[in-house]
Design a protein around this motif. Structure first.
Motif, short mmCIF file in Angstrom:
data_model
loop_
_atom_site.label_atom_id
_atom_site.label_comp_id
_atom_site.label_asym_id
_atom_site.label_seq_id
_atom_site.Cartn_x
_atom_site.Cartn_y
_atom_site.Cartn_z
N HIS A 1 -4.28 45.25 -39.42
CA HIS A 1 -3.79 43.88 -39.50
C HIS A 1 -2.58 43.75 -40.41
N TYR A 2 -2.27 44.79 -41.16
CA TYR A 2 -1.20 44.73 -42.14
C TYR A 2 0.04 45.47 -41.63
N LYS A 3 1.20 44.99 -42.05
CA LYS A 3 2.45 45.58 -41.61
C LYS A 3 2.64 46.97 -42.21
N LEU A 4 3.23 47.85 -41.42
CA LEU A 4 3.59 49.18 -41.90
C LEU A 4 4.90 49.10 -42.67
N VAL A 5 5.03 49.89 -43.72
CA VAL A 5 6.25 49.89 -44.53
C VAL A 5 7.21 50.92 -43.95
N LEU A 6 8.43 50.46 -43.62
CA LEU A 6 9.47 51.36 -43.10
C LEU A 6 10.44 51.71 -44.22
N PRO A 7 10.88 52.95 -44.28
CA PRO A 7 11.91 53.31 -45.27
C PRO A 7 13.24 52.65 -44.92
N HIS A 8 13.99 52.32 -45.96
CA HIS A 8 15.26 51.62 -45.79
C HIS A 8 16.30 52.48 -45.07
N LYS A 9 16.50 53.71 -45.53
CA LYS A 9 17.50 54.59 -44.94
C LYS A 9 16.80 55.75 -44.27
N SER A 10 16.42 55.53 -43.04
CA SER A 10 15.70 56.56 -42.29
C SER A 10 16.19 56.55 -40.85
N PRO A 11 16.31 57.73 -40.23
CA PRO A 11 16.69 57.75 -38.81
C PRO A 11 15.67 57.04 -37.93
N LEU A 12 14.40 57.10 -38.31
CA LEU A 12 13.36 56.41 -37.54
C LEU A 12 13.58 54.90 -37.59
N THR A 13 13.91 54.38 -38.76
CA THR A 13 14.16 52.95 -38.90
C THR A 13 15.37 52.53 -38.08
N GLY A 14 16.44 53.32 -38.13
CA GLY A 14 17.62 53.01 -37.35
C GLY A 14 17.35 53.01 -35.86
N ALA A 15 16.59 53.99 -35.39
CA ALA A 15 16.25 54.06 -33.97
C ALA A 15 15.37 52.89 -33.55
N LEU A 16 14.46 52.49 -34.43
CA LEU A 16 13.56 51.37 -34.13
C LEU A 16 14.34 50.05 -34.08
N PHE B 1 17.51 37.77 -35.05
CA PHE B 1 16.40 37.82 -34.11
C PHE B 1 15.73 39.19 -34.11
N ALA B 2 16.54 40.25 -34.19
CA ALA B 2 15.97 41.61 -34.25
C ALA B 2 15.11 41.77 -35.49
N ARG B 3 15.56 41.21 -36.61
CA ARG B 3 14.78 41.28 -37.85
C ARG B 3 13.47 40.51 -37.70
N THR B 4 13.51 39.37 -37.03
CA THR B 4 12.30 38.58 -36.82
C THR B 4 11.29 39.34 -35.96
N VAL B 5 11.77 39.99 -34.91
CA VAL B 5 10.88 40.76 -34.05
C VAL B 5 10.26 41.94 -34.82
N LEU B 6 11.07 42.62 -35.62
CA LEU B 6 10.56 43.75 -36.41
C LEU B 6 9.58 43.30 -37.48
N ASN B 7 9.79 42.11 -38.05
CA ASN B 7 8.91 41.63 -39.11
C ASN B 7 7.49 41.32 -38.62
N THR C 1 17.76 42.58 -44.00
CA THR C 1 18.94 41.92 -43.44
C THR C 1 20.13 42.85 -43.39
N SER C 2 20.43 43.51 -44.49
CA SER C 2 21.60 44.40 -44.51
C SER C 2 21.39 45.62 -43.62
N THR C 3 20.17 46.15 -43.57
CA THR C 3 19.90 47.31 -42.74
C THR C 3 20.05 46.98 -41.26
N VAL C 4 19.50 45.86 -40.84
CA VAL C 4 19.57 45.47 -39.43
C VAL C 4 21.02 45.18 -39.03
#
Length: 174
Positions: free
Chosen positions: A80-95, A110-116, A125-128
């Motif tokens: 039920h809890y959100k997973l923590v994504l690393p800020h500078k990660s290739p996985l985060t960028g691909a996601l 909107f992309a940030r809202t969907v990911l949240n 915000t800056s990463t997205v």
């Protein structure tokens, strides 16, 4: 590849990325201590699930009556809890890029809202914004808009002529 294998692969890669980027935080959370106030993730109240070996964003729900975390409750209900994504990660960028393109090259907000809905991303915000600027389809659309020439000349040349005998041609009388 079926969906369960895809999800298992994603969680395995996420586990590796979390271990690489949040090693200090995971070692503190694994012994059921709290993070320092100055830590980037401290505001998210993260917890480490020792069964899945993933770090989740906590919250006030897992707090017991004494004000301390109920670790058993959190580990049993970690889905039920959100997973923590690393800020500078290739996985985060691909996601982020996948979310952006699956939603028809949506805005970064909107992309940030969907990911949240499923993930916690520090400084989201800056990463997205950084990742969505690299979208190939959006770059092609931006470059094609620059090539379109704006209409020039006298604006009156573009007016549609009225047929003769129209009521608007007669002068206004009182």
């Amino acid at each position: 590849m079926d969906l369960t294998a895809y999800c298992a692969t994603f969680l395995f890669v996420l586990h590796i990325e979390q271990q690489r980027h949040f090693a200090d935080q995971i070692s503190v959370l694994a012994v059921h201590e709290t993070l320092k106030y100055s830590d980037l993730l401290a505001s998210a109240s993260p917890f480490y699930n020792s069964k899945t070996q993933l770090m989740h964003m906590g919250g006030r729900i897992g707090m017991g009556g004494s004000g301390r975390r109920d670790i058993e409750f959190l580990e049993e209900n970690s889905t039920h809890y959100k997973l923590v994504l690393p800020h500078k990660s290739p996985l985060t960028g691909a996601l982020i890029l996948n979310t952006h393109q699956r939603n028809q090259c949506c805005s970064p907000a909107f992309a940030r809202t969907v990911l949240n809905e499923q993930f916690y991303l520090p400084s989201a915000t800056s990463t997205v914004k950084t990742v969505t600027r690299k979208c190939t389809a959006c770059a092609l659309a931006r470059s094609s808009l620059k090539r379109i020439e704006l209409p020039t000349g006298n604006v009156q040349n573009f007016r549609i002529p009225r047929p003769a005998g129209d009521e608007c041609d007669r002068p206004y009388t009182v």
